[in-house]
Design an enzyme around this catalytic site. Sequence first.
Site, PDB file in Angstrom:
ATOM      1  N   LYS A  16      29.906 109.510  25.236  1.00 27.62           N
ATOM      2  CA  LYS A  16      31.225 109.349  24.626  1.00 27.62           C
ATOM      3  C   LYS A  16      31.262 108.125  23.710  1.00 27.62           C
ATOM      4  CE  LYS A  16      33.728 111.632  28.334  1.00 27.62           C
ATOM      5  NZ  LYS A  16      33.354 112.926  27.773  1.00 27.62           N
ATOM      6  N   LYS A  66      17.349 101.177  29.465  1.00 27.75           N
ATOM      7  CA  LYS A  66      18.002  99.869  29.625  1.00 27.75           C
ATOM      8  C   LYS A  66      17.043  98.757  30.039  1.00 27.75           C
ATOM      9  CE  LYS A  66      22.749 101.255  30.618  1.00 27.75           C
ATOM     10  NZ  LYS A  66      23.893 101.027  31.515  1.00 27.75           N
ATOM     11  N   ASN A  87      22.185  96.616  27.638  1.00 25.25           N
ATOM     12  CA  ASN A  87      22.879  97.807  27.108  1.00 25.25           C
ATOM     13  C   ASN A  87      23.391  97.580  25.687  1.00 25.25           C
ATOM     14  OD1 ASN A  87      25.270  96.367  27.306  1.00 25.25           O
ATOM     15  ND2 ASN A  87      26.417  98.045  28.208  1.00 25.25           N
ATOM     16  N   GLY A 128      25.397 100.404  47.203  1.00 27.35           N
ATOM     17  CA  GLY A 128      24.272 100.734  46.329  1.00 27.35           C
ATOM     18  C   GLY A 128      23.545  99.479  45.892  1.00 27.35           C
ATOM     19  N   GLY A 130      20.951  99.850  43.137  1.00 28.39           N
ATOM     20  CA  GLY A 130      20.135 100.267  41.989  1.00 28.39           C
ATOM     21  C   GLY A 130      20.515  99.466  40.750  1.00 28.39           C
ATOM     22  N   ASN A 152      23.262  98.982  51.182  1.00 29.88           N
ATOM     23  CA  ASN A 152      22.432 100.047  50.599  1.00 29.88           C
ATOM     24  C   ASN A 152      21.660 100.784  51.682  1.00 29.88           C
ATOM     25  OD1 ASN A 152      21.558 101.374  48.191  1.00 29.88           O
ATOM     26  ND2 ASN A 152      19.545 100.450  48.465  1.00 29.88           N
ATOM     27  N   MET A 216      32.248 103.435  40.237  1.00 29.67           N
ATOM     28  CA  MET A 216      31.716 103.202  38.894  1.00 29.67           C
ATOM     29  C   MET A 216      31.492 104.520  38.134  1.00 29.67           C
ATOM     30  SD  MET A 216      29.304  99.963  39.932  1.00 29.67           S
ATOM     31  CE  MET A 216      28.332  99.868  38.463  1.00 29.67           C
ATOM     32  N   GLY A 240      35.550 105.059  37.222  1.00 33.28           N
ATOM     33  CA  GLY A 240      34.993 104.088  36.285  1.00 33.28           C
ATOM     34  C   GLY A 240      35.182 104.420  34.815  1.00 33.28           C
TER      35      GLY A 240
HETATM   36  P1  ATR Z   1      21.368 103.581  39.036  1.00 34.02           P
HETATM   37  O1  ATR Z   1      20.582 103.069  37.869  1.00 34.02           O
HETATM   38  O2  ATR Z   1      22.456 104.568  38.693  1.00 34.02           O
HETATM   39  O3  ATR Z   1      21.897 102.470  39.880  1.00 34.02           O
HETATM   40  P2  ATR Z   1      19.221 104.027  40.889  1.00 34.02           P
HETATM   41  O4  ATR Z   1      18.581 102.766  40.454  1.00 34.02           O
HETATM   42  O5  ATR Z   1      18.398 105.260  41.093  1.00 34.02           O
HETATM   43  O6  ATR Z   1      20.360 104.476  39.880  1.00 34.02           O
HETATM   44  O7  ATR Z   1      20.041 103.713  42.223  1.00 34.02           O
HETATM   45  C1  ATR Z   1      20.783 104.687  42.916  1.00 34.02           C
HETATM   46  C2  ATR Z   1      21.514 104.026  44.081  1.00 34.02           C
HETATM   47  O8  ATR Z   1      22.299 105.010  44.771  1.00 34.02           O
HETATM   48  C3  ATR Z   1      20.594 103.424  45.133  1.00 34.02           C
HETATM   49  O9  ATR Z   1      21.228 102.305  45.696  1.00 34.02           O
HETATM   50  C4  ATR Z   1      20.466 104.573  46.140  1.00 34.02           C
HETATM   51  O10 ATR Z   1      20.098 104.151  47.443  1.00 34.02           O
HETATM   52  P3  ATR Z   1      18.537 103.871  47.788  1.00 34.02           P
HETATM   53  O11 ATR Z   1      18.181 102.583  47.121  1.00 34.02           O
HETATM   54  O12 ATR Z   1      18.486 103.762  49.277  1.00 34.02           O
HETATM   55  O13 ATR Z   1      17.766 105.051  47.242  1.00 34.02           O
HETATM   56  C5  ATR Z   1      21.882 105.067  46.131  1.00 34.02           C
HETATM   57  N1  ATR Z   1      22.055 106.464  46.602  1.00 34.02           N
HETATM   58  C6  ATR Z   1      21.720 107.602  45.944  1.00 34.02           C
HETATM   59  N2  ATR Z   1      22.076 108.695  46.653  1.00 34.02           N
HETATM   60  C7  ATR Z   1      22.642 108.227  47.793  1.00 34.02           C
HETATM   61  C8  ATR Z   1      23.226 108.858  48.947  1.00 34.02           C
HETATM   62  N3  ATR Z   1      23.296 110.190  49.056  1.00 34.02           N
HETATM   63  N4  ATR Z   1      23.708 108.077  49.943  1.00 34.02           N
HETATM   64  C9  ATR Z   1      23.639 106.722  49.828  1.00 34.02           C
HETATM   65  N5  ATR Z   1      23.123 106.071  48.780  1.00 34.02           N
HETATM   66  C10 ATR Z   1      22.629 106.812  47.778  1.00 34.02           C
END
Ligand code: ATR
Length: 275
Positions: A16, A66, A87, A128, A130, A152, A216, A240
């Site tokens: 977008k 990124k 970004n 989370g 990530g 997490n 988010m 978000g």
């Molecule tokens: P992004 O760049 O969007 O942050 P990422 O780096 O792949 O993507 O991180 C995804 C996050 O969502 C991680 O914190 C992941 O937990 P893990 O580090 O344990 O993998 C979390 N996540 C994804 N699916 C999940 C779920 N079903 N339940 C809980 N946490 C989840």
Amino acid sequence: MIDRYAVFGNPIAHSKSPQIHRIFAEQTHQSMEYVSQCVPLDDFAQAVEEFMAQGGKGLNITVPFKQEALAVTGQLTERARLAGAVNTLVLSEDGTLLGDTTDGVGMVRDIRQNLQWSIAGRRVLVLGAGGAVRGVLEPLLAERPAELVIANRTVQKAEQLADLFPDMDTISGSGFDALAGAQFDLVINGTSASLSGELPPLPNDLLAAGAHCYDMMYGSKPTPFMSWAQQQGAEACSDGLGMLVEQAAESFYLWRGVRPETAQVIAGIRRQLIG
Ligand code: ATR
């Protein structure tokens, strides 16, 4: 030559950003062009070089580039260094690229100014660990919450993010199990669980009276996390979408030195989403 900007990603069709930046440009009477470009996965640095050689003044960078974008910068802001990601690229007067990240400041602006929720002195939980979460930690801490817990599924990743701030004793990492019995005033979902319609395993009674919940992610209907928040008695919750528009506004400000008005843009995209 007209000032050129673009968003680089792969895939990029659903971005977008062109729509948002064109509205900002019209609103602030800036003569500029903003397009989206799908960049081959193995060609990022070259694509940046070519774009800048053809009159490019700046870029937005999105998934999956990124982190890779760090390498094309000549200078990096502190918040981008801590985010481990870029970004926004800005062409500096000396011809080098300044790398910044506006995601965190965009989220904080949405929470504080648009939603009018406080962060200072509040107990904040971020779900989370990530890239998305790493990108918002420094601006969140700058608001001086009473505590900031990162929870997490993979506990070690949450602990590693907390370790990025060795001087701050308000930030810590944990697993979801360890949240039992704790209460928070603001819970922010930064997991990608919503993408697959899932929810992190959260204990009941996690929300203090009057708690606010922020996802988010955004979409045409409330995310699973927002539905959970409502069931748990959150005073208010938000997705978000405002963060998306506010991070764009911050990039626009870095490039053009003018701050666009965001409320109508957020409302317009919301109407489109709901259809
Ligand atoms: P992004 O760049 O969007 O942050 P990422 O780096 O792949 O993507 O991180 C995804 C996050 O969502 C991680 O914190 C992941 O937990 P893990 O580090 O344990 O993998 C979390 N996540 C994804 N699916 C999940 C779920 N079903 N339940 C809980 N946490 C989840």
